[in-house]
Design a protein around this motif. Sequence first.
Motif, mmCIF file in Angstrom:
data_model
loop_
_atom_site.group_PDB
_atom_site.id
_atom_site.type_symbol
_atom_site.label_atom_id
_atom_site.label_comp_id
_atom_site.label_asym_id
_atom_site.label_seq_id
_atom_site.Cartn_x
_atom_site.Cartn_y
_atom_site.Cartn_z
ATOM 1 N N ALA A 20 0.843 -1.342 0.021
ATOM 2 C CA ALA A 20 -0.099 -0.008 -0.012
ATOM 3 C C ALA A 20 1.009 1.221 0.021
ATOM 4 O O ALA A 20 1.974 1.229 0.839
ATOM 5 N N VAL A 21 0.420 2.175 -0.623
ATOM 6 C CA VAL A 21 1.128 3.512 -0.780
ATOM 7 C C VAL A 21 0.455 4.330 0.445
ATOM 8 O O VAL A 21 -0.558 4.726 0.252
ATOM 9 N N THR A 22 1.245 4.826 1.300
ATOM 10 C CA THR A 22 0.596 5.478 2.467
ATOM 11 C C THR A 22 0.745 6.999 2.254
ATOM 12 O O THR A 22 0.106 7.982 2.821
ATOM 13 N N HIS A 23 1.612 7.541 1.110
ATOM 14 C CA HIS A 23 1.559 9.000 1.090
ATOM 15 C C HIS A 23 0.302 9.459 0.064
ATOM 16 O O HIS A 23 0.349 10.621 -0.050
ATOM 17 N N LEU A 24 -0.315 8.695 -0.162
ATOM 18 C CA LEU A 24 -1.546 9.182 -1.036
ATOM 19 C C LEU A 24 -2.887 9.427 -0.324
ATOM 20 O O LEU A 24 -3.008 8.313 0.586
ATOM 21 N N LYS A 25 -3.718 9.960 -0.794
ATOM 22 C CA LYS A 25 -4.787 10.360 -0.173
ATOM 23 C C LYS A 25 -5.750 9.075 -0.224
ATOM 24 O O LYS A 25 -6.121 8.539 -1.262
ATOM 25 N N LYS A 26 -6.495 8.770 0.933
ATOM 26 C CA LYS A 26 -7.361 7.566 0.584
ATOM 27 C C LYS A 26 -8.688 7.805 -0.439
ATOM 28 O O LYS A 26 -8.723 6.803 -1.188
ATOM 29 N N SER A 27 -9.050 8.900 -0.560
ATOM 30 C CA SER A 27 -9.976 9.279 -1.597
ATOM 31 C C SER A 27 -9.341 8.961 -3.077
ATOM 32 O O SER A 27 -10.107 8.196 -4.059
ATOM 33 N N LEU A 28 -8.330 9.348 -3.400
ATOM 34 C CA LEU A 28 -7.677 8.955 -4.756
ATOM 35 C C LEU A 28 -7.432 7.504 -4.689
ATOM 36 O O LEU A 28 -7.638 6.921 -5.807
ATOM 37 N N MET A 29 -7.062 6.891 -3.779
ATOM 38 C CA MET A 29 -6.735 5.393 -3.846
ATOM 39 C C MET A 29 -7.953 4.762 -4.216
ATOM 40 O O MET A 29 -8.196 3.763 -4.853
ATOM 41 N N GLU A 30 -9.173 5.188 -3.559
ATOM 42 C CA GLU A 30 -10.454 4.744 -4.011
ATOM 43 C C GLU A 30 -11.026 4.726 -5.077
ATOM 44 O O GLU A 30 -11.601 3.965 -5.760
ATOM 45 N N ASP A 31 -10.631 5.971 -5.531
ATOM 46 C CA ASP A 31 -10.993 6.231 -7.147
ATOM 47 C C ASP A 31 -10.181 5.421 -8.075
ATOM 48 O O ASP A 31 -11.186 5.203 -9.063
ATOM 49 N N VAL A 32 -8.952 5.213 -7.866
ATOM 50 C CA VAL A 32 -8.281 4.358 -8.807
ATOM 51 C C VAL A 32 -8.962 2.817 -8.668
ATOM 52 O O VAL A 32 -9.067 2.346 -9.950
ATOM 53 N N ALA A 33 -8.981 2.294 -7.506
ATOM 54 C CA ALA A 33 -9.651 1.180 -7.399
ATOM 55 C C ALA A 33 -11.080 0.896 -8.134
ATOM 56 O O ALA A 33 -11.235 -0.358 -8.890
ATOM 57 N N ASN A 34 -12.082 1.911 -7.877
ATOM 58 C CA ASN A 34 -13.061 1.858 -8.397
ATOM 59 C C ASN A 34 -13.331 1.767 -9.893
ATOM 60 O O ASN A 34 -13.888 1.287 -10.761
ATOM 61 N N SER A 35 -12.101 2.536 -10.634
ATOM 62 C CA SER A 35 -11.990 2.897 -11.935
ATOM 63 C C SER A 35 -11.534 1.335 -12.554
ATOM 64 O O SER A 35 -11.956 0.792 -13.486
ATOM 65 N N LEU A 36 -10.597 0.644 -11.653
ATOM 66 C CA LEU A 36 -10.225 -0.678 -12.433
ATOM 67 C C LEU A 36 -11.374 -1.535 -12.192
ATOM 68 O O LEU A 36 -11.582 -2.561 -13.176
ATOM 69 N N PHE A 37 -12.077 -1.622 -10.969
ATOM 70 C CA PHE A 37 -13.476 -2.192 -10.939
ATOM 71 C C PHE A 37 -14.366 -2.416 -12.248
ATOM 72 O O PHE A 37 -15.114 -2.920 -12.557
ATOM 73 N N ASP A 38 -14.600 -1.024 -12.511
ATOM 74 C CA ASP A 38 -15.280 -0.753 -13.691
ATOM 75 C C ASP A 38 -14.877 -1.444 -14.921
ATOM 76 O O ASP A 38 -15.797 -1.277 -15.859
ATOM 77 N N ILE A 39 -13.923 -1.928 -15.189
ATOM 78 C CA ILE A 39 -13.430 -2.042 -16.541
ATOM 79 C C ILE A 39 -14.032 -3.493 -16.825
ATOM 80 O O ILE A 39 -13.990 -4.503 -16.220
ATOM 81 N N GLU A 40 -14.597 -3.510 -17.896
ATOM 82 C CA GLU A 40 -15.335 -4.782 -18.523
ATOM 83 C C GLU A 40 -14.529 -5.729 -19.345
ATOM 84 O O GLU A 40 -13.438 -5.310 -19.956
ATOM 85 N N PRO A 41 -14.741 -6.964 -19.151
ATOM 86 C CA PRO A 41 -13.874 -7.838 -19.775
ATOM 87 C C PRO A 41 -13.989 -7.714 -21.405
ATOM 88 O O PRO A 41 -15.107 -7.261 -21.825
ATOM 89 N N GLY A 42 -12.737 -7.855 -22.022
ATOM 90 C CA GLY A 42 -12.850 -7.647 -23.540
ATOM 91 C C GLY A 42 -12.763 -6.150 -24.019
ATOM 92 O O GLY A 42 -12.883 -5.777 -25.034
ATOM 93 N N SER A 43 -12.986 -5.201 -23.018
ATOM 94 C CA SER A 43 -12.803 -3.706 -23.407
ATOM 95 C C SER A 43 -11.450 -3.236 -23.853
ATOM 96 O O SER A 43 -10.445 -4.168 -23.624
ATOM 97 N N VAL A 44 -11.267 -2.007 -24.260
ATOM 98 C CA VAL A 44 -10.124 -1.615 -24.892
ATOM 99 C C VAL A 44 -9.111 -1.527 -23.665
ATOM 100 O O VAL A 44 -8.028 -1.880 -23.660
ATOM 101 N N GLU A 45 -9.699 -1.085 -22.314
ATOM 102 C CA GLU A 45 -8.620 -0.837 -21.449
ATOM 103 C C GLU A 45 -7.991 -2.315 -21.064
ATOM 104 O O GLU A 45 -6.796 -2.487 -20.609
ATOM 105 N N ALA A 46 -9.088 -3.271 -20.977
ATOM 106 C CA ALA A 46 -8.540 -4.715 -20.477
ATOM 107 C C ALA A 46 -7.619 -5.342 -21.547
ATOM 108 O O ALA A 46 -6.855 -5.945 -21.104
ATOM 109 N N THR A 47 -7.850 -5.092 -22.945
ATOM 110 C CA THR A 47 -7.276 -5.621 -23.810
ATOM 111 C C THR A 47 -5.715 -5.136 -23.728
ATOM 112 O O THR A 47 -4.735 -5.706 -24.016
ATOM 113 N N ALA A 48 -5.701 -3.617 -23.569
ATOM 114 C CA ALA A 48 -4.407 -2.740 -23.610
ATOM 115 C C ALA A 48 -3.556 -3.223 -22.426
ATOM 116 O O ALA A 48 -2.377 -3.400 -22.513
ATOM 117 N N GLY A 49 -4.442 -3.653 -21.384
ATOM 118 C CA GLY A 49 -3.361 -4.085 -19.955
ATOM 119 C C GLY A 49 -3.372 -5.305 -19.897
ATOM 120 O O GLY A 49 -2.639 -5.881 -19.076
#
Length: 202
Positions: free
Chosen positions: A1-30
Amino acid sequence: AVTHLKKSLMEDVANSLFDIEPGSVEATAGLYDNWEFPLAYSSVQNLQDTLHLTKRNEVTGRVQCKDASDPFDMIQCPEGYFRLPRDEVEESCARSELSCPAKSTCFCSPCMSGGSVKVLNDALENVLETSSFKNSSMACKKMHTCGTIEQGEEQEYTVVDFMHRKGSLFSVRVHYGEDVDEFVCQNYQGEDGWCSFNISST
């Protein structure tokens, strides 16, 4: 875990990752399918702790699984019972004339009931040879006379610690009338859980 980042920012990143759909452009690129919430393994860890399948690493302080390559180390006796020494356990089946299937490791009666520490009025070599430490009636009883010697005689005693406590030291206190002698019982051949001492009268 990265301790120097705000909790809200970490939650936003996590939620964005969970929103990625299988087969999407983001998933294919990653080069992945999708992101999911991790499972809770606390119940598994609690079961491992109950069965004593884990231990704490003395260097890192982390909990890790025991080495399954040593079956003897995996033996866990029920409450009120204590594990016998390795040599005794490994030879128990042969003494009972019980066979072990090929490519298998068998232990027969690896645990015994009673107190975790016993004192026997006998030489350690005899105790190991006859397995008298398994017989509760052979052990010295608390606040009772364990043995008597006359002048010029010597008597050997054996102490057995079925908990196999690492680096354990047994302190022996002997009363000669009004005199008291106290010393440390030395471990037998460096083995934790076994020691012997002599008492002589001059």
